[in-house]
Design an enzyme around this catalytic site. Structure first.
Site, PDB file in Angstrom:
ATOM      1  CG  HIS A  83      28.209   5.301  22.084  1.00  0.00           C
ATOM      2  ND1 HIS A  83      27.219   5.476  21.134  1.00  0.00           N
ATOM      3  CD2 HIS A  83      29.016   4.315  21.595  1.00  0.00           C
ATOM      4  CE1 HIS A  83      27.425   4.664  20.113  1.00  0.00           C
ATOM      5  NE2 HIS A  83      28.498   3.932  20.373  1.00  0.00           N
TER       6      HIS A  83
ATOM      7  CE1 TYR B 269      21.029  11.925  22.156  1.00  0.00           C
ATOM      8  CE2 TYR B 269      19.644  10.302  21.042  1.00  0.00           C
ATOM      9  CZ  TYR B 269      20.792  11.084  21.075  1.00  0.00           C
ATOM     10  OH  TYR B 269      21.693  11.027  20.042  1.00  0.00           O
TER      11      TYR B 269
END
Length: 486
Positions: A71, A134
């Protein structure tokens, strides 16, 4: 898996531009371990962009073999492992020469990776209970989702050596349907907004964009976007923008000395840039702002970028205030110019018109007076547009840069005489006069002018931009206009 403790923090650059791998310093004992997972100051020194994270996400992967990706999202990511280990694969899906480049590595809690916008991200959990965390620097939105792009984990062209064969892995139905690289849609850059689109510089920027077939530009004038109105900013999703070129300003120098003009000048030249700087800082946008020689008092022959601001009149004061506000945006370029000439009302066009009148036997005008005690060099908007894109393309250090035409410093009267000669050969009709005499008896407010407006060009030349000689450009400019008239 065993962690290596007490490593020195360091960074490794990869074959994908901007993709950075960090070795983290992990401190451990019989109780477990501790690390500084993201440390802004230390990592900036090593080359991590000051990407401004706004959200922290965590992915828990229950079983070994869980595989996610590939992605590419329209934001930057800083990825690390809280527990377990992954094999990661990253693919450059940005438009450009490195499209399709692949980088792979393993990450455990002692490593992290910075993934720039448009680089496809994927990983495979190598142990049960892997926790992947993240930071991202934009909030999710439906509009942002339109900019996602994907590529298939199993694409043979990418040749990714997954440790656990993909047919033994756990993948989502969506990931299985992602296109191969040959059919993937490249990630486009963040958009650019140009304010003041109908002004002289705005038109020059528009022409540059068209001539160079650039994509992703939005052009707005005050009727489309009044950047001095805080409410107008709510109409934009600023996470979609990477650059703002502020070509809008109040430039009626003498009108700025009137009651209403003073308010208009402060609104457009100070309040507007302050609001632009605020949104640029909040959304990691690069802001390009146009300044003026009027921020100086004109007491030295040549002004450099480090000279203290000392404006003489209201216009100069508002431009100085705008410069100060813009300098607070971390990613900013202030391009300082003087005596601007482009496609619109300007001094040269006025002089051509007066020269034509003097040359017309039926017109009673036989001469004009032009001041001869203000000195500088012309700046053509075509050069300003080129300089703006040079700063952006070469990723010049942020800050202030002077930009005018190169060559001889002259007075307004000298320039007027040259225009008259080029237009009709009647330069002798220009009569020099002092500024004081020219404005004596004026019924309207008059702004004080700097005597010396010439700007030192050493700094912009040091980053590889060579300004053209303004006298040669003046000749070409007048020739084009006079030929069009005939």
């Amino acid at each position: 898996m065993s962690l290596e403790f007490e490593k020195e923090l360091r960074v490794e650059r990869t074959n994908i531009p901007g993709l950075l791998v960090f070795d983290l310093s992990v401190h451990g004992d019989n109780r477990g371990w501790f690390k500084e997972n993201w440390q802004r100051a230390k990592m900036l020194q090593l080359g991590l962009p000051d990407f401004g994270p706004v959200q922290n996400n965590i992915s828990f992967n229950a079983k070994r073999g869980v595989t996610r990706g590939i992605h590419a999202e329209p934001w930057d990511k800083y990825i690390s492992i809280a527990s377990g280990e992954i094999f990661g694969a990253w693919v450059d899906l940005r438009q450009g020469d490195t499209y399709g480049q692949v980088y792979t590595t393993r990450l455990d809690p002692s490593k992290a990776i910075y993934v720039p916008r448009g680089v496809g991200n994927s990983f495979q959990a190598l142990v049960d209970g892997t926790v992947y965390t993240y930071l991202v620097n934009a909030h999710w939105s439906a509009e942002q989702k339109k900019n996602y792009t994907f590529v298939n984990l199993a694409d043979p062209e990418l040749n990714i050596a997954w440790p656990i064969p993909l047919d033994e892995s756990e993948r989502s139905e969506a990931d299985l349907r992602h296109p191969m690289l040959r059919d993937a849609i490249a990630m486009t850059p963040r958009r650019t907004l140009v304010t003041g689109a109908h002004g002289q510089l705005g038109q020059a920027v528009h022409k540059y964009v068209e001539d160079h077939h650039l994509q992703g530009f939005d052009f707005a004038d005050i009727n489309d976007f009044d950047f001095s109105d805080a409410q107008a900013y709510k109409r934009y999703n600023w996470d979609l923008y990477g650059t703002i070129i502020n070509a809008g300003a109040f430039t009626a120098v003498d009108k700025a000395e009137s009651e209403q003009g003073r308010k208009s000048a402060w609104k457009a030249n100070a309040q507007g840039p302050a609001l632009l700087a605020k949104v640029a800082a909040a959304h990691n946008i690069t802001l390009i702002h146009i300044s003026s020689d009027y921020v100086f008092d004109g007491q030295v022959d040549m002004h450099d970028e480090n000279e203290a601001l000392a404006p003489l009149g209201v216009y100069g004061q508002t431009k100085a205030a705008g410069d100060i506000a813009v300098a607070n945006a971390p990613r900013h370029y202030i391009l300082r110019s003087s005596w601007v000439i482009g496609q619109g009302h300007n001094f040269v066009r006025t002089m051509i018109g007066l020269s034509n009148r003097v040359a017309d036997p039926s017109d009673a005008l036989d001469h004009v007076t032009v001041v001869n005690d203000q000195f500088g060099r012309l700046t053509f908007t075509e050069d300003m547009a080129e300089a703006i894109f040079h700063l952006l393309d070469c990723q010049a250090p942020y800050g202030t840069y002077n930009l005018t035409g190169a060559g001889q410093v002259q007075s307004w009267a000298d320039i007027a005489r040259a225009v008259f000669d080029l237009a009709n050969g009647n330069g002798n009709a220009v009569h020099p006069v002092s500024t004081e005499a020219y404005y004596s008896g004026s019924a309207n407010p008059v702004s004080p002018r700097p005597t010396h407006s010439a700007l030192n060009l050493d700094k912009i030349e040091s980053i590889g931009y060579s300004p053209r000689d303004w006298q040669k450009e003046l000749e070409d400019y007048v020739t084009r206009l006079t030929r069009a008239r005939r």
